[in-house]
Design a protein around this motif. Structure first.
Motif, PDB file in Angstrom:
ATOM      1  N   PHE A 181      -8.684   4.439  12.389  1.00 16.71           N
ATOM      2  CA  PHE A 181      -7.407   4.554  11.689  1.00 16.71           C
ATOM      3  C   PHE A 181      -6.784   5.909  11.968  1.00 16.71           C
ATOM      4  N   GLU A 234       0.692   3.909   6.655  1.00 19.34           N
ATOM      5  CA  GLU A 234      -0.159   3.105   5.787  1.00 19.34           C
ATOM      6  C   GLU A 234      -1.605   3.427   6.153  1.00 19.34           C
ATOM      7  N   PRO A 235      -2.502   3.464   5.178  1.00 21.34           N
ATOM      8  CA  PRO A 235      -3.899   3.790   5.471  1.00 21.34           C
ATOM      9  C   PRO A 235      -4.544   2.862   6.501  1.00 21.34           C
ATOM     10  N   ARG A 236      -4.046   1.647   6.639  1.00 20.61           N
ATOM     11  CA  ARG A 236      -4.622   0.675   7.565  1.00 20.61           C
ATOM     12  C   ARG A 236      -4.052   0.775   8.984  1.00 20.61           C
ATOM     13  N   THR A 237      -3.160   1.727   9.235  1.00 22.00           N
ATOM     14  CA  THR A 237      -2.567   1.889  10.559  1.00 22.00           C
ATOM     15  C   THR A 237      -3.619   2.401  11.533  1.00 22.00           C
ATOM     16  N   THR A 238      -3.841   1.645  12.608  1.00 20.09           N
ATOM     17  CA  THR A 238      -4.806   2.101  13.607  1.00 20.09           C
ATOM     18  C   THR A 238      -4.200   3.250  14.414  1.00 20.09           C
ATOM     19  N   SER A 241       0.836  -1.201   0.000  1.00 15.94           N
ATOM     20  CA  SER A 241       0.000   0.000   0.000  1.00 15.94           C
ATOM     21  C   SER A 241       0.869   1.248   0.000  1.00 15.94           C
TER      22      SER A 241
END
Length: 173
Positions: free
Chosen positions: A66, A21-25, A2
Protein backbone atom coordinates in the motif's frame (compact mmCIF):
# COMPACT_ATOMS: atom_id res chain seq x y z
CA UNK A 1 -16.55 5.27 2.84
CA UNK A 2 -12.97 5.21 4.09
CA UNK A 3 -11.18 8.25 5.39
CA UNK A 4 -8.13 9.55 3.58
CA UNK A 5 -4.61 9.30 4.93
CA UNK A 6 -1.85 11.77 4.07
CA UNK A 7 1.39 10.26 2.80
CA UNK A 8 4.66 11.86 1.77
CA UNK A 9 6.63 9.67 -0.59
CA UNK A 10 9.78 10.82 -2.32
CA UNK A 11 9.27 9.69 -5.92
CA UNK A 12 12.13 10.06 -8.38
CA UNK A 13 13.71 12.64 -6.10
CA UNK A 14 10.59 14.77 -5.49
CA UNK A 15 8.56 14.63 -2.27
CA UNK A 16 4.96 13.91 -3.20
CA UNK A 17 2.44 14.66 -0.43
CA UNK A 18 -0.97 13.21 -1.24
CA UNK A 19 -4.17 12.20 0.52
CA UNK A 20 -4.99 8.59 -0.34
CA UNK A 21 -7.36 5.89 0.74
CA UNK A 22 -5.55 3.42 3.01
CA UNK A 23 -6.26 0.63 0.50
CA UNK A 24 -4.50 2.42 -2.39
CA UNK A 25 -1.68 0.24 -3.68
CA UNK A 26 1.68 1.80 -4.43
CA UNK A 27 1.28 1.03 -8.14
CA UNK A 28 -2.08 2.81 -8.20
CA UNK A 29 -0.59 5.75 -6.28
CA UNK A 30 2.18 6.08 -8.87
CA UNK A 31 -0.07 5.69 -11.89
CA UNK A 32 -3.32 7.35 -10.78
CA UNK A 33 -2.15 10.01 -8.33
CA UNK A 34 1.16 10.97 -9.95
CA UNK A 35 0.60 10.06 -13.61
CA UNK A 36 3.74 7.89 -13.71
CA UNK A 37 2.42 5.21 -16.03
CA UNK A 38 5.78 3.60 -16.80
CA UNK A 39 5.19 1.22 -13.91
CA UNK A 40 2.86 -1.40 -15.33
CA UNK A 41 0.03 -3.25 -13.63
CA UNK A 42 0.33 -6.91 -14.56
CA UNK A 43 -0.88 -9.81 -12.48
CA UNK A 44 -1.69 -7.78 -9.33
CA UNK A 45 -0.37 -10.71 -7.26
CA UNK A 46 3.37 -9.97 -7.24
CA UNK A 47 4.22 -12.77 -9.64
CA UNK A 48 5.03 -11.08 -12.96
CA UNK A 49 7.30 -8.21 -11.88
CA UNK A 50 5.83 -5.63 -14.29
CA UNK A 51 5.08 -3.31 -11.37
CA UNK A 52 8.59 -3.40 -9.87
CA UNK A 53 10.02 -0.17 -8.48
CA UNK A 54 12.93 0.61 -6.20
CA UNK A 55 11.94 1.31 -2.60
CA UNK A 56 14.87 2.87 -0.78
CA UNK A 57 17.05 1.30 -3.48
CA UNK A 58 15.64 -2.24 -3.30
CA UNK A 59 13.32 -3.74 -5.93
CA UNK A 60 9.78 -4.36 -4.70
CA UNK A 61 6.45 -5.27 -6.29
CA UNK A 62 4.37 -2.11 -6.07
CA UNK A 63 1.12 -4.05 -6.53
CA UNK A 64 1.75 -5.92 -3.26
CA UNK A 65 2.08 -2.97 -0.96
CA UNK A 66 0.00 0.00 0.00
CA UNK A 67 1.07 3.58 -0.57
CA UNK A 68 0.78 4.18 3.19
CA UNK A 69 3.50 1.57 3.72
CA UNK A 70 5.87 3.69 1.60
CA UNK A 71 5.17 6.86 3.61
CA UNK A 72 8.46 8.62 4.31
CA UNK A 73 10.38 6.39 1.91
CA UNK A 74 12.02 6.95 -1.48
CA UNK A 75 10.59 5.31 -4.59
CA UNK A 76 12.34 5.20 -7.95
CA UNK A 77 10.20 4.26 -10.92
CA UNK A 78 11.38 3.37 -14.41
CA UNK A 79 11.02 7.07 -15.27
CA UNK A 80 13.55 7.88 -12.55
CA UNK A 81 16.28 5.53 -13.79
CA UNK A 82 17.51 7.92 -16.49
CA UNK A 83 20.13 10.50 -15.54
CA UNK A 84 17.84 13.29 -16.80
CA UNK A 85 14.69 13.78 -18.85
CA UNK A 86 15.26 12.97 -22.51
CA UNK A 87 18.33 10.81 -21.83
CA UNK A 88 18.70 7.08 -21.33
CA UNK A 89 20.63 5.24 -18.65
CA UNK A 90 23.23 2.72 -19.82
CA UNK A 91 20.83 -0.14 -19.10
CA UNK A 92 17.99 1.52 -21.03
CA UNK A 93 20.26 2.27 -23.98
CA UNK A 94 21.63 -1.29 -23.99
CA UNK A 95 18.05 -2.67 -23.98
CA UNK A 96 17.48 -0.74 -27.22
CA UNK A 97 20.79 -1.80 -28.74
CA UNK A 98 20.24 -5.52 -28.07
CA UNK A 99 16.50 -5.58 -28.84
CA UNK A 100 15.82 -6.62 -25.24
CA UNK A 101 12.27 -5.33 -25.46
CA UNK A 102 9.54 -6.45 -27.75
CA UNK A 103 5.99 -5.89 -26.58
CA UNK A 104 7.43 -3.78 -23.75
CA UNK A 105 5.08 -4.89 -21.02
CA UNK A 106 7.76 -6.42 -18.80
CA UNK A 107 10.37 -3.80 -19.71
CA UNK A 108 9.88 -1.39 -16.77
CA UNK A 109 10.17 -4.21 -14.23
CA UNK A 110 13.13 -5.72 -16.06
CA UNK A 111 14.90 -2.35 -16.17
CA UNK A 112 14.33 -1.86 -12.44
CA UNK A 113 15.65 -5.35 -11.64
CA UNK A 114 18.70 -4.87 -13.86
CA UNK A 115 19.40 -1.41 -12.45
CA UNK A 116 19.29 -2.76 -8.89
CA UNK A 117 21.63 -5.59 -9.84
CA UNK A 118 24.20 -3.27 -11.45
CA UNK A 119 24.08 -0.94 -8.45
CA UNK A 120 25.08 -3.90 -6.22
CA UNK A 121 27.30 -5.72 -8.72
CA UNK A 122 28.81 -3.38 -11.33
CA UNK A 123 29.97 -6.23 -13.62
CA UNK A 124 27.63 -9.17 -13.05
CA UNK A 125 28.16 -12.50 -14.72
CA UNK A 126 25.42 -14.29 -16.67
CA UNK A 127 24.27 -16.35 -13.67
CA UNK A 128 23.88 -13.21 -11.54
CA UNK A 129 21.94 -11.47 -14.30
CA UNK A 130 19.61 -14.43 -14.76
CA UNK A 131 19.08 -14.64 -11.01
CA UNK A 132 18.26 -10.91 -10.82
CA UNK A 133 15.65 -11.08 -13.59
CA UNK A 134 14.32 -14.49 -12.54
CA UNK A 135 11.32 -13.01 -10.76
CA UNK A 136 10.16 -11.08 -13.82
CA UNK A 137 8.09 -12.76 -16.51
CA UNK A 138 8.61 -12.03 -20.19
CA UNK A 139 6.66 -13.77 -22.92
CA UNK A 140 8.45 -12.24 -25.91
CA UNK A 141 12.22 -12.09 -25.66
CA UNK A 142 13.26 -15.47 -24.32
CA UNK A 143 15.38 -13.48 -21.83
CA UNK A 144 18.67 -13.84 -23.75
CA UNK A 145 18.51 -10.31 -25.18
CA UNK A 146 17.94 -8.96 -21.66
CA UNK A 147 21.02 -10.81 -20.42
CA UNK A 148 22.93 -9.48 -23.42
CA UNK A 149 21.77 -5.94 -22.63
CA UNK A 150 23.11 -6.07 -19.08
CA UNK A 151 26.40 -7.53 -20.31
CA UNK A 152 26.66 -4.73 -22.89
CA UNK A 153 25.75 -1.96 -20.43
CA UNK A 154 28.35 -3.17 -17.94
CA UNK A 155 31.12 -3.81 -20.45
CA UNK A 156 34.18 -1.57 -20.11
CA UNK A 157 33.93 1.58 -22.19
CA UNK A 158 30.23 1.28 -23.04
CA UNK A 159 28.66 4.71 -23.40
CA UNK A 160 25.12 5.82 -24.18
CA UNK A 161 24.77 7.14 -27.69
CA UNK A 162 23.73 10.79 -27.63
CA UNK A 163 20.66 11.03 -29.87
CA UNK A 164 20.74 14.83 -29.73
CA UNK A 165 24.26 14.88 -31.14
CA UNK A 166 23.17 12.57 -33.97
CA UNK A 167 20.25 14.88 -34.75
CA UNK A 168 22.58 17.88 -34.80
CA UNK A 169 24.99 16.13 -37.15
CA UNK A 170 22.14 15.16 -39.46
CA UNK A 171 20.82 18.72 -39.61
CA UNK A 172 24.27 20.13 -40.42
CA UNK A 173 25.41 17.25 -42.67
Amino acid sequence: MSSLVTVEIKVNGVIQPRAVEPRTTLVDFLRDHLGLTGTHVGCEHGICGACSVLLDGEPVRSCCMFAVQADGMAVTTVEGLAPQRGCLSKIQDAFCETHALQCGYCTPGMLVACHALVERTPQPDEAQIRDAIGGNLCRCTGYQQIVDAVKLATSPGYEVKDARAKGTEASHG
